[in-house]
Design a protein around this motif. Structure first.
Motif, PDB file in Angstrom:
ATOM      1  N   VAL A  17       0.864  -1.193   0.000  1.00  0.00           N
ATOM      2  CA  VAL A  17       0.000   0.000   0.000  1.00  0.00           C
ATOM      3  C   VAL A  17       0.895   1.235   0.000  1.00  0.00           C
ATOM      4  CG1 VAL A  17      -1.832   1.266   1.183  1.00  0.00           C
ATOM      5  CG2 VAL A  17      -1.841  -1.234   1.181  1.00  0.00           C
ATOM      6  N   LEU A  18       0.668   2.140  -0.966  1.00  0.00           N
ATOM      7  CA  LEU A  18       1.506   3.326  -1.120  1.00  0.00           C
ATOM      8  C   LEU A  18       0.713   4.585  -0.797  1.00  0.00           C
ATOM      9  CD1 LEU A  18       2.779   1.061  -2.993  1.00  0.00           C
ATOM     10  CD2 LEU A  18       3.705   2.922  -4.358  1.00  0.00           C
TER      11      LEU A  18
ATOM     12  N   GLN B 280      -1.336   0.546 -10.291  1.00  0.00           N
ATOM     13  CA  GLN B 280      -0.910   1.699 -11.093  1.00  0.00           C
ATOM     14  C   GLN B 280      -1.923   2.173 -12.133  1.00  0.00           C
ATOM     15  OE1 GLN B 280       3.150   1.142 -12.452  1.00  0.00           O
ATOM     16  NE2 GLN B 280       3.914   0.930 -10.363  1.00  0.00           N
ATOM     17  N   GLU B 281      -3.188   1.809 -11.945  1.00  0.00           N
ATOM     18  CA  GLU B 281      -4.267   2.346 -12.782  1.00  0.00           C
ATOM     19  C   GLU B 281      -5.207   3.155 -11.892  1.00  0.00           C
ATOM     20  OE1 GLU B 281      -4.869   2.164 -16.028  1.00  0.00           O
ATOM     21  OE2 GLU B 281      -3.454   0.612 -16.683  1.00  0.00           O
ATOM     22  N   MET B 282      -5.509   4.388 -12.309  1.00  0.00           N
ATOM     23  CA  MET B 282      -6.438   5.220 -11.556  1.00  0.00           C
ATOM     24  C   MET B 282      -7.791   4.502 -11.488  1.00  0.00           C
ATOM     25  SD  MET B 282      -5.667   8.471 -10.471  1.00  0.00           S
ATOM     26  CE  MET B 282      -5.034   9.679 -11.643  1.00  0.00           C
ATOM     27  N   CYS B 283      -8.369   4.391 -10.275  1.00  0.00           N
ATOM     28  CA  CYS B 283      -9.613   3.640 -10.092  1.00  0.00           C
ATOM     29  C   CYS B 283     -10.578   4.391  -9.191  1.00  0.00           C
ATOM     30  CB  CYS B 283      -9.326   2.295  -9.426  1.00  0.00           C
ATOM     31  SG  CYS B 283      -8.507   1.139 -10.513  1.00  0.00           S
TER      32      CYS B 283
ATOM     33  N   VAL C  93      -1.720  -1.051  -4.097  1.00  0.00           N
ATOM     34  CA  VAL C  93      -2.821  -0.090  -4.003  1.00  0.00           C
ATOM     35  C   VAL C  93      -2.229   1.225  -3.490  1.00  0.00           C
ATOM     36  CG1 VAL C  93      -4.995   0.485  -2.861  1.00  0.00           C
ATOM     37  CG2 VAL C  93      -4.544  -1.874  -3.579  1.00  0.00           C
ATOM     38  N   ALA C  94      -2.498   2.332  -4.207  1.00  0.00           N
ATOM     39  CA  ALA C  94      -1.920   3.626  -3.830  1.00  0.00           C
ATOM     40  C   ALA C  94      -3.014   4.637  -3.526  1.00  0.00           C
ATOM     41  CB  ALA C  94      -1.027   4.139  -4.954  1.00  0.00           C
ATOM     42  N   PHE C  95      -2.821   5.383  -2.441  1.00  0.00           N
ATOM     43  CA  PHE C  95      -3.753   6.456  -2.073  1.00  0.00           C
ATOM     44  C   PHE C  95      -3.043   7.798  -2.188  1.00  0.00           C
ATOM     45  CE2 PHE C  95      -5.324   2.727   0.259  1.00  0.00           C
ATOM     46  CZ  PHE C  95      -6.643   2.714  -0.176  1.00  0.00           C
TER      47      PHE C  95
END
Lengths: 150, 82, 150, 82
Positions: free
Chosen positions: D3-4, D58-61, D73-75
């Protein structure tokens, strides 16, 4: 110096650097560079001659630049147009606009090019393997220009 | 009055500029009519008036603009720069 | 090479020259250069730090470039975006488009910038006389982007 | 799952990335709820969910996109590049 009409080529990087340095609040610089295309509507060319109307050309380009500065909040405008003999791949025209925000810079650059295409006194004569031919004006340029009328 | 020609108009007239007495011509169009009546080379140059543009004292104008007092009238085809 | 994400500055003239030389039928090259402005909505800044998401940034920019090439007849696209510490007046981003005709080059460059502003993972932290502050996203960028939806 | 966090989310969480077991969280939003319940620093980071964006691998969701099988998963806040 806003407008230059010259035989010589121009230095895009130097022009962008000069315009960018004019004001610390410039956030966007847009450049348009027009090049001589090898392939034309009438087939491939080996070169072209660009004739102009000395005196009127400078006046027309100055008027176009002033109109762009009246319509958009610009920190700078630069127009360089060459004339004389040009070969495919050579640069013909440079339009630069600088603004705080990108939208004004983009719109003003498009306006300058559309206006220039229909009202700056230049005429192209293309060389088709030894046979020279004056280029016809494009209807598309008139309609591009029409969107700025008000 | 100085009359200038550019591009194929220049080639057909056979001159880049001429000193011309406009006589009674009040507009650019009347000046053309006067020229066409005077010599055949003007007839060839001005055969298609839809393809002729005019500048009076270096300002793009309508063919029916007055040329009274103008120092310089220029005829040319639609421009193709950029 | 279409996309670069880098700390280093870029050479606009070299990039334009490389793109222009790619095809003899390029008639129009449009560049957009984004610069760090001294004056911001929150007052003057002395510098900024541009954070990004390594890996995703490149993917996002490649996707934007591919979308532009699918929508417009382009002979070339180039996107360079910097990250790290930047001072007022420094270049942040370069977008280049090359096409046969100017309309495609202009529209694609505007599209690339609008898309990049709303979907490339960069975040600006501005330095206001020692106090740092993350920049808020602009609603104007979202509405600029909305015009390209289809 | 990695998680980033970026920008002020990174600062509030106090980490750029963490290895986190999503447990029963099926979406990014459920993962946030799990994090917020676990430690106060997440409460501070995710206090305003309207200002939180997410990328899955790395895909905007969307926050309600499934994270099943995701490696990363990045926030982060709305982007401000260009």
């Amino acid at each position: 110096m806003t407008v230059s009409v010259q035989r010589e080529d121009f230095d895009i990087a130097a022009e962008i650097a000069r315009l960018s340095a004019a004001d610390a609040d410039i956030g966007a610089v847009v450049s348009f560079t027009g090049l001589v295309r090898r392939m034309t509507a009438d087939g491939p060319i080996t070169g072209m001659e660009l004739e102009h109307y000395p005196g009127m050309t400078e006046r027309a380009l100055e008027a176009i630049a002033a109109e762009a500065e009246a319509r958009w909040p610009l920190q700078g405008v630069r127009v360089i147009h060459r004339y004389g003999a040009l070969e495919p791949g050579e640069r013909i025209v440079l339009v630069l606009t600088a603004s705080r925000h990108r939208q004004a810079a983009f719109e003003a650059a498009e306006f300058l090019m559309d206006y220039l295409k229909t009202s700056a006194p230049f005429w192209k004569k293309e060389d088709h393997a030894g046979e020279t031919r004056w280029v016809d004006a494009r209807d598309a340029d008139d309609s591009a220009m029409a969107r700025w009328k008000r | 009055m100085q009359v200038l020609y550019f591009a194929w108009l220049r080639e057909r007239v056979g001159a880049a500029s001429e000193e011309i007495d406009p006589g009674g011509a009040a507009t650019a169009r009347e000046l053309v009519e006067r020229l066409v009546a005077s010599e055949p080379r003007y007839g060839a140059a001005f055969a298609d008036m839809a393809a002729v543009r005019v500048a009076v004292d270096q300002e793009m104008c309508d063919l029916d603009t007055s040329i009274a007092g103008a120092r310089e009238v220029a005829f040319f085809p639609p421009v193709t720069g950029g």
